[in-house]
Every structure is written in C-alpha cells, then in structure tokens.
Design a protein around this motif. Structure first.
Motif, PDB file in Angstrom:
ATOM      1  N   ASP A 114       0.862  -1.320   0.038  1.00 15.84           N
ATOM      2  CA  ASP A 114       0.425   0.071  -0.070  1.00 15.84           C
ATOM      3  C   ASP A 114       0.662   1.509   0.068  1.00 15.84           C
ATOM      4  O   ASP A 114       0.316   2.402  -0.239  1.00 15.84           O
ATOM      5  CB  ASP A 114      -0.831   0.336   0.699  1.00 15.84           C
ATOM      6  CG  ASP A 114      -2.190  -0.996   1.342  1.00 15.84           C
ATOM      7  OD1 ASP A 114      -2.684  -0.566   0.062  1.00 15.84           O
ATOM      8  OD2 ASP A 114      -2.571  -0.994   1.936  1.00 15.84           O
ATOM      9  N   GLY A 115       2.478   1.472  -0.001  1.00 15.97           N
ATOM     10  CA  GLY A 115       3.080   2.269  -0.149  1.00 15.97           C
ATOM     11  C   GLY A 115       4.396   2.213   1.079  1.00 15.97           C
ATOM     12  O   GLY A 115       5.659   1.952   0.221  1.00 15.97           O
ATOM     13  N   ILE A 134       7.528  -4.069  -7.809  1.00 14.44           N
ATOM     14  CA  ILE A 134       6.644  -3.541  -6.709  1.00 14.44           C
ATOM     15  C   ILE A 134       5.137  -3.714  -6.750  1.00 14.44           C
ATOM     16  O   ILE A 134       5.239  -2.809  -8.293  1.00 14.44           O
ATOM     17  CB  ILE A 134       6.525  -2.358  -6.260  1.00 14.44           C
ATOM     18  CG1 ILE A 134       8.741  -2.616  -5.992  1.00 14.44           C
ATOM     19  CG2 ILE A 134       6.368  -2.497  -4.622  1.00 14.44           C
ATOM     20  CD1 ILE A 134       8.792  -3.741  -4.641  1.00 14.44           C
ATOM     21  N   LEU A 135       4.117  -4.248  -6.780  1.00 12.18           N
ATOM     22  CA  LEU A 135       3.220  -4.534  -7.406  1.00 12.18           C
ATOM     23  C   LEU A 135       2.352  -3.565  -6.395  1.00 12.18           C
ATOM     24  O   LEU A 135       2.215  -4.170  -5.016  1.00 12.18           O
ATOM     25  CB  LEU A 135       1.821  -5.751  -6.885  1.00 12.18           C
ATOM     26  CG  LEU A 135       3.126  -6.685  -8.371  1.00 12.18           C
ATOM     27  CD1 LEU A 135       4.305  -7.264  -8.331  1.00 12.18           C
ATOM     28  CD2 LEU A 135       1.503  -8.277  -8.904  1.00 12.18           C
ATOM     29  N   VAL A 136       1.234  -2.896  -6.751  1.00 10.26           N
ATOM     30  CA  VAL A 136       0.186  -1.691  -5.865  1.00 10.26           C
ATOM     31  C   VAL A 136      -1.006  -1.616  -6.345  1.00 10.26           C
ATOM     32  O   VAL A 136      -1.001  -2.391  -7.730  1.00 10.26           O
ATOM     33  CB  VAL A 136       0.680  -0.078  -6.294  1.00 10.26           C
ATOM     34  CG1 VAL A 136       2.497  -0.453  -5.783  1.00 10.26           C
ATOM     35  CG2 VAL A 136       0.649  -0.057  -7.342  1.00 10.26           C
ATOM     36  N   PRO A 137      -1.648  -1.182  -5.619  1.00  6.18           N
ATOM     37  CA  PRO A 137      -3.361  -1.431  -5.954  1.00  6.18           C
ATOM     38  C   PRO A 137      -3.609   0.229  -6.636  1.00  6.18           C
ATOM     39  O   PRO A 137      -2.548   1.101  -6.537  1.00  6.18           O
ATOM     40  CB  PRO A 137      -3.927  -1.054  -4.778  1.00  6.18           C
ATOM     41  CG  PRO A 137      -3.214  -0.736  -3.696  1.00  6.18           C
ATOM     42  CD  PRO A 137      -1.925  -1.300  -4.000  1.00  6.18           C
ATOM     43  N   ARG A 144       3.090   8.181  -4.085  1.00 10.56           N
ATOM     44  CA  ARG A 144       3.315   7.058  -2.755  1.00 10.56           C
ATOM     45  C   ARG A 144       4.453   5.979  -3.898  1.00 10.56           C
ATOM     46  O   ARG A 144       5.750   5.575  -4.487  1.00 10.56           O
ATOM     47  CB  ARG A 144       2.218   6.332  -2.276  1.00 10.56           C
ATOM     48  CG  ARG A 144       1.767   7.307  -1.877  1.00 10.56           C
ATOM     49  CD  ARG A 144       1.138   6.599  -0.126  1.00 10.56           C
ATOM     50  NE  ARG A 144       0.819   7.076   0.502  1.00 10.56           N
ATOM     51  CZ  ARG A 144       0.003   7.971   1.488  1.00 10.56           C
ATOM     52  NH1 ARG A 144      -1.398   7.332   0.837  1.00 10.56           N
ATOM     53  NH2 ARG A 144      -0.657   8.413   2.324  1.00 10.56           N
ATOM     54  N   GLN A 145       3.522   6.125  -6.067  1.00 11.01           N
ATOM     55  CA  GLN A 145       4.278   5.421  -6.469  1.00 11.01           C
ATOM     56  C   GLN A 145       5.905   5.735  -6.670  1.00 11.01           C
ATOM     57  O   GLN A 145       6.394   5.082  -7.200  1.00 11.01           O
ATOM     58  CB  GLN A 145       3.409   5.417  -7.392  1.00 11.01           C
ATOM     59  CG  GLN A 145       2.013   4.667  -7.696  1.00 11.01           C
ATOM     60  CD  GLN A 145       1.117   4.075  -8.219  1.00 11.01           C
ATOM     61  OE1 GLN A 145       2.009   4.368  -9.812  1.00 11.01           O
ATOM     62  NE2 GLN A 145      -0.082   4.484  -8.449  1.00 11.01           N
ATOM     63  N   ASN A 146       5.675   7.110  -7.391  1.00 14.20           N
ATOM     64  CA  ASN A 146       6.422   7.662  -7.754  1.00 14.20           C
ATOM     65  C   ASN A 146       7.889   7.778  -6.533  1.00 14.20           C
ATOM     66  O   ASN A 146       8.956   7.106  -7.191  1.00 14.20           O
ATOM     67  CB  ASN A 146       6.068   8.852  -7.536  1.00 14.20           C
ATOM     68  CG  ASN A 146       5.200   9.634  -9.198  1.00 14.20           C
ATOM     69  OD1 ASN A 146       5.431   8.777  -9.977  1.00 14.20           O
ATOM     70  ND2 ASN A 146       4.750  10.758  -9.280  1.00 14.20           N
ATOM     71  N   ASP A 154      11.396  -1.445 -10.520  1.00 18.83           N
ATOM     72  CA  ASP A 154       9.618  -1.746 -11.146  1.00 18.83           C
ATOM     73  C   ASP A 154       8.223  -1.915 -10.637  1.00 18.83           C
ATOM     74  O   ASP A 154       8.215  -2.828 -10.035  1.00 18.83           O
ATOM     75  CB  ASP A 154      10.057  -2.798 -12.079  1.00 18.83           C
ATOM     76  CG  ASP A 154      11.131  -3.240 -13.041  1.00 18.83           C
ATOM     77  OD1 ASP A 154      11.284  -1.765 -13.807  1.00 18.83           O
ATOM     78  OD2 ASP A 154      11.940  -3.722 -13.191  1.00 18.83           O
ATOM     79  N   VAL A 155       7.402  -0.644 -11.199  1.00 21.04           N
ATOM     80  CA  VAL A 155       6.237  -0.893 -10.277  1.00 21.04           C
ATOM     81  C   VAL A 155       5.039  -0.894 -10.911  1.00 21.04           C
ATOM     82  O   VAL A 155       5.207  -0.674 -12.545  1.00 21.04           O
ATOM     83  CB  VAL A 155       5.689   0.408  -9.691  1.00 21.04           C
ATOM     84  CG1 VAL A 155       4.180   0.682  -8.631  1.00 21.04           C
ATOM     85  CG2 VAL A 155       6.702   0.997  -9.019  1.00 21.04           C
TER      86      VAL A 155
END
Length: 375
Positions: A114-115, A134-137, A144-146, A154-155
């Motif tokens: 989640d971050g 990294i896998l994110v919702p 937070r993604q940046n 790699d996101v």
C-alpha cells in the motif's frame, strides 16, 4: 466516489493474554550496519496528553527511519537479509553492505504494498544492487508510486485492491524472484515472521529512551493494524507483562481484525477499501499475526477518517509530522477516550494517571493530502 465512513466500533477482550518476547540474535547489530542508522526520537506530547485527559503521552516518531519516511524498512531489511541468508548462505562475516553484496546472486525482490513496505523493499534492493518488482493497488496515490520508482524499482499497478496485489505477487515467486511480504498465507510464513521480528528494534530503542528519562513503561500502547504485523510485534514486546495494554486500531472501511475478533475466526472485509489511512487498507488479517492479535489485544477499535485527520493535526501541534496511517494510533486513543466508550477505557485501566505510547509510523508520504488536512 469516496465511501462514507461508518461509525467507530470497539471490541474488548475481557482476558488478554501474555506472550514471551522472542530473542532475535543479531537484529540490533544488523540494523546498525545499515546506512544512516540512528534511533528515532521519542517525543513527549503534553498537549496531546491534556486533550486525552491522561498524565503522559509519548510519541515514537518514525517519520525518518534509515533515510525513508516510515518504519517499514526495519522489517523489510531484516526479512530480506534473513531470506537471502537462508536461500544462499551462510555468508562470510561482513561489516558493510558492499561486503555482503559480493556474496549475493542476481535475484529480484518482489513485494505487494500500500506504499511504505514496497518502498522499503525497493530501498533494500537498491542497497544490495538487486532487482525490485513492486505491485501496488490501482488506487495508490501517485506520490507514493513515484516514491517507489525513485528507488529504482519496477512498479506494476494491479487492477484491484491491495489484497489482489498480494495474490499477484505470490504468483511471481521462483528461484530468481524472492517475495518479501509482510503478510502470510498458507505455505508462506517464514518471511512475514522475520518482518515482525525486524520491528523489534523500535521497542528496544523505546525501552532505552524511557530508561534514560527515568520513565516507566507505558500503561497502554496503540498499534496500527493493516494485516497486523506491527501490532503483532507490539504484542510480543509489551504483553510480556500484564501491566501494559495494547489497543489495535484500523479504519472503519477496512476493519478486518475487528470483524475477525467478533467472529472468533479470520474474516475478510471485501473491498474497495478507500480510507485515507492507505497503509491500513487491507481486507485480510495475516494468519501469522492472528493468534497474537486474538490473544494479546486488550481492545480493538475501528475509526473513521475524521479521527485520523484530527490526530494528524494534534501531532503537528506537538511538532510531529505524521501521515494518515501514521496518526492512526492516536486516532484510536481519541476515540477510546472520547467519553463514548467508558467500559472499553476501563477495560484498559485508563485513568488520569495513565501514560500512553503512540507509534507515529510514517511522515507525510502523500504531501498533497497532508497539506490539505493539516495546512
């Protein structure tokens, strides 16, 4: 469209258990070898204490930990190291990360997040010159993604919730992809156990800081609960004796622990989970943490976002920059001591002479939201 918050809810455990604090050989020495290690501040917050009507409030400020704006690196780094050692060790003695890097194969670290946990795994990968995926919702804030990408990772944005990102990450595990998760599932418990253990450095620091101030142990500690790993670490440390109570805190929109406590078994909360307390937007409790939560929590409270916003502003007034999830512990105490739950407050033996410990687990990890709420 943002879902409206439900009213706060509280579950009280009439007979909280005690647990033995496990010993983690080499944990403190390992963290001291990491770049920028220093104990984070323990802040006295008399204004917050006055608002809550207690004698003392301590805030462990994790807004800057090993160069990151959250505590998660302690668990992620220890779990990564222990998993690498288990898979590819034993390693020769090392004092610097460069000496450790020379003993590692070219693998990729994988995590769902989640971050903060994902960024911590990515930072560890950067330090060790490993890959990071990294896998994110899909609803994660761009800031937070940046921040995760800034670590060189790699996101991958998963079309779904945090829990779906966890499932997707688990499927990537193979000989060259090591999943470093802070939640457990069937057949996967070793790494999450090391994550929980890694958080123990926080409480060792607090013990030393309180002792240096001539202060005793807190009457009660509030612990944020997403999947439950931090709360499990809090229970392992503070429920070694009956004198300190632990209050678990989570959003009303993702109250999987509280619902599990009510049901007496692990219970999923279906998404979407859209609390501003993004780090706690989890629909499933870690089965590894569950026995500790079920036995060791004196009470569990689910709080609306408005409570977290109030807590952020109170902490800011005390000189602590705390993000939405970081302030959740104080949000729990604000609800518990609001006058609406006298039986629950009594169950934790809270009085005007109590001392409370709050772990502010993150800084302003979403600066735009922080400015909107705190100003």
């Amino acid at each position: 469209m943002m879902q409206p918050d439900a009213a706060a809810r509280i579950f009280v455990n009439p007979r909280p258990q005690t647990f033995e604090t496990p010993t983690q050989t080499g944990l403190s020495d390992f963290h001291r070898k990491l770049p920028l290690y220093a104990p984070t501040p323990l802040v006295s917050a008399p204004y917050v204490a006055a608002v809550l009507g207690v004698r003392q409030v301590w805030v462990k400020d994790e807004s800057s930990r090993l160069g990151l704006p959250a505590y998660k690196i302690l668990g992620a780094a220890w779990a990564t190291y222990k998993e690498l050692e288990t898979r590819f060790g034993p390693f020769q003695p090392w004092e610097t990360l460069s000496e450790l890097r020379g003993q590692l194969p070219p693998v990729t670290l994988v995590a769902a997040t989640d971050g903060n946990h994902g960024r911590a795994v990515a930072r560890m990968a950067h330090w060790l010159e490993l890959g990071a995926q990294i896998l994110v919702p899909s609803d994660m804030a761009a800031a937070r993604q940046n921040a995760i990408r800034s670590e060189g990772a790699d996101v991958e944005v998963v079309d779904g919730s945090y829990d779906q990102a966890v499932s997707a990450a688990a499927k990537l595990a193979d000989d060259t992809h090591l999943v470093i998760s802070d939640t457990a599932w069937e057949g996967y418990q070793r790494v999450p156990a090391w994550v929980i253990a890694g958080y123990g450095t926080i409480f060792g620091e607090i013990d030393q800081q309180l002792a240096a101030l001539g202060a005793g142990q807190p009457s009660a500690v509030a612990a944020q609960m997403g999947v439950g790993s931090l709360a499990a670490a809090v229970i392992q440390h503070y429920r070694a004796a009956e004198s300190t109570h632990v209050l678990g805190v989570e959003p009303t929109q993702a109250d999987c622990v509280l619902r599990s406590l009510e049901a007496g078994q692990l219970t999923e909360v279906a998404g979407p989970h859209r609390s501003i307390m993004a780090g706690l937007n989890c629909g499933n409790t870690s089965p590894l943490a569950w026995p500790l939560l079920q036995g060791g929590l004196s009470a569990s409270v689910a709080v609306p976002d408005a409570r977290a916003e109030d807590a952020m502003r109170l902490l800011a007034a005390s000189g602590v920059v705390s993000g939405e999830s970081g302030a959740a512990g104080l949000a729990g105490f604000l609800e518990l001591l609001s006058g609406r739950h006298p039986a629950a407050a009594a169950a934790l033996s809270l009085t005007q002479d109590s001392s409370l410990l709050i772990i502010s687990t993150e800084g302003a990890t979403d600066p735009e939201t922080y400015r909107r709420i705190v100003g």
